[in-house]
Design a protein around this motif. Structure first.
Motif, PDB file in Angstrom:
ATOM      1  N   HIS A   1      -8.902   2.042  -1.863  1.00 49.37           N
ATOM      2  CA  HIS A   1      -8.626   1.775  -0.702  1.00 49.37           C
ATOM      3  C   HIS A   1      -9.014   2.900   0.190  1.00 49.37           C
TER       4      HIS A   1
ATOM      5  N   MET B   1      -9.479   3.297   4.133  1.00 47.62           N
ATOM      6  CA  MET B   1      -7.813   3.209   4.760  1.00 47.62           C
ATOM      7  C   MET B   1      -7.481   4.410   4.835  1.00 47.62           C
TER       8      MET B   1
ATOM      9  N   HIS C   1       1.012  -1.219  -0.070  1.00 47.15           N
ATOM     10  CA  HIS C   1      -0.039   0.074  -0.136  1.00 47.15           C
ATOM     11  C   HIS C   1       0.809   1.138  -0.021  1.00 47.15           C
TER      12      HIS C   1
ATOM     13  N   ILE D   1      -3.769   4.116  -2.887  1.00 44.08           N
ATOM     14  CA  ILE D   1      -4.636   3.453  -3.928  1.00 44.08           C
ATOM     15  C   ILE D   1      -5.981   4.043  -3.674  1.00 44.08           C
TER      16      ILE D   1
ATOM     17  N   CYS E   1      -3.890   5.312   2.487  1.00 39.34           N
ATOM     18  CA  CYS E   1      -3.445   4.687   1.422  1.00 39.34           C
ATOM     19  C   CYS E   1      -3.678   5.168   0.040  1.00 39.34           C
TER      20      CYS E   1
HETATM   21 CU    CU Z   1      -3.837   0.022   0.051  1.00 40.13          CU
END
Ligand code: CU
Ligand code: C2O
Ligand code: CU
Length: 465
Positions: free
Chosen positions: A453, A458, A392, A450, A448
């Motif tokens: 995510h 996250m 991540h 991403i 994170c």
């Molecule tokens: Cu992630």
């Protein structure tokens, strides 16, 4: 966490179809393809102002139909903003039919100006932060950051690049001609359906791994060739992808001379044959094109695919013919000045695969009304960040950090400089300096990068006071 697991998931995640490439992985005939264009420049150095307006647009592949997009002041992505230290009056407008925001990723500004989830700009409204820029020269970027909508909005095009400059790059022996020998390259993979339309329709698996594309776009263009002079060229790379990490190298093995990371210059160039670039990260490299040819920037070790082809154009004047020896000041070593250590785990909960949930930090999914950490202004902390299941990219707002170790080993060369985002595959220790204030109504985020995510939870928030 076992290393092998990361290697396996990284390999299976490489599903980019070689569209536009021959079977050898190289591009087909270069001659017929368009020349890569830079985003338009928005130079704030005289005016001290920057004005961005989000609006709907569209874009198309050379052979495909138009797809709906969004952009700042244009159809897709936004201008490259050049700024210097000092006051900067920003103005953000929104002509879309949903709230957006403009987060200045890599600008050291207080929470009130950060443009994160607590600073949405609703349709028809304006946000006008009077900012003050005070930092080392660097390549930063900006993007929308509305909670739960970041992934789709950035994918649609609500992002752009920032150059923070002190006007001394020519003295440093660096290329400075925008689009000539100083190229800004926004790397993004996008998914196109069989009709050639750009789509964003993440399945549960796409959320788990992050949404990956089947086609590379650079500055919103597919299959373009970057024309370069037969000398040293500066490439400012932004990984503006939602989820894909790149492992960049040239197909002919030529060196990439790393000169800057997220937070600014390294003291001197570092030679790399492979450069990792995770979502949200920036890297500036110098590449020597004096030998001519048509080298291809590739990504991936096992199943490499082409990211961008270069074509040396002898009509472009050559200005830089050697590598500078010195770039910036020695990097300050923060280790030993930390006043505390925190553990941060990037969680993809068990059963998350089944239920499409479980995204959290330290077991807690993001909540707009919960402050997760309180940090003292002007202090340094050590954060031990662990990632679950897959690697991540971990990002902290309003602060730069140094990477102290990666899985107990010294940091990879690309993580030697000042960073605001780092790919965590296992356990990474970072030492962070908190110089910007953020109160509980406009806290900073850590998350994170991403984007699926992040939107799924996250992410956490912290105050600095
Ligand atoms: Cu992630
Ligand atoms: Cu690039 Cu919280 O963002
Ligand atoms: Cu950020």
């Amino acid at each position: 966490m076992k290393r092998r697991r990361f290697l396996t998931s990284a390999a299976t995640a490489l599903v980019l179809a070689p569209v536009g490439f021959g079977l050898s992985g190289r591009f087909a005939s270069a001659a017929s393809r368009p020349r890569l264009e830079m985003p338009p420049l928005l130079d704030t150095r005289q005016t001290g102002r920057v004005s961005l307006a989000a609006a709907a647009g569209n874009m198309k592949l050379p052979e495909g139909p138009a797809s709906p997009t969004a952009g700042f002041n244009q159809d897709f992505l936004g201008p490259t903003i050049i700024m210097q230290n000092g006051p900067l009056a920003a103005e953000v407008g929104n002509n879309l039919d949903e709230a957006i925001s403009v987060h200045w990723h890599g600008l050291m500004v207080p929470g009130d100006h950060d443009g994160g989830p607590h600073l949405p700009v609703r349709p028809g409204q304006r946000w006008s932060p009077d900012m003050n820029i005070a930092q080392q020269p660097a390549t930063a970027w900006y993007h929308s950051h509305v909670h739960g909508r970041t992934a789709e909005q950035v994918y649609s095009g609500l992002a752009g690049v920032i150059h923070v400059t002190d006007g001394r790059d020519a003295d440093r022996g660096l290329p400075v001609d925008y689009g000539i020998d100083d190229l800004t390259l926004v790397l993004q993979d996008r998914r196109f359906d069989r009709f050639g339309r750009m789509v964003y329709d993440p399945s549960m698996m796409d959320v788990m791994h992050g949404f990956m594309g089947n086609r590379m776009l650079v500055n919103g263009q597919a299959g373009a060739v970057a024309a370069v002079p037969a000398g040293f060229v500066r490439l400012r790379l932004l990984n503006g992808s939602n989820a894909r990490s790149y492992t960049l190298s040239f197909d002919d093995g030529r060196m990439m001379h790393l000169i800057a990371t997220d937070g600014g210059f390294l003291p001197a160039p570092v030679d790399l044959s492979v450069l990792g670039l995770a979502p949200g990260e920036r890297a500036e490299i110098l590449v020597d094109f004096s030998g001519g040819g048509a080298p291809v920037l590739m990504s991936g070790i096992e199943q490499p695919f082409g990211v961008l082809e270069f074509g040396v154009d002898d009509t472009i004047p050559v200005r830089i013919t050697s590598l500078p020896e010195e770039l910036g000041p020695e990097l300050e070593d923060l280790a030993g000045t930390e006043i505390r250590t925190r553990r941060i785990s990037l969680d993809m909960g068990m059963g998350g695969m089944m239920m499409g949930g479980g995204f959290a930090i330290n077991q807690r999914p993001f909540a707009m009304d919960r402050i997760d950490l309180e940090v003292a202004l002007g202090t340094v902390e050590r954060w031990i960040v662990r990632s679950a299941m897959i690697a991540h990219p971990f990002h902290v707002h309003g602060a730069f950090f140094r990477v102290a170790s990666e899985n107990g080993a010294p940091p990879r060369p690309e993580n030697l400089g000042w960073k605001d985002t780092v790919l965590v595959a296992g356990e990474t220790e970072i030492v962070v300096r908190f110089d910007q204030p953020a109160g509980s109504s406009k806290p900073f985020m850590f998350h994170c990068h991403i984007l699926e995510h992040e939107d799924a939870g996250m992410m956490g928030q912290f105050t600095v006071s």
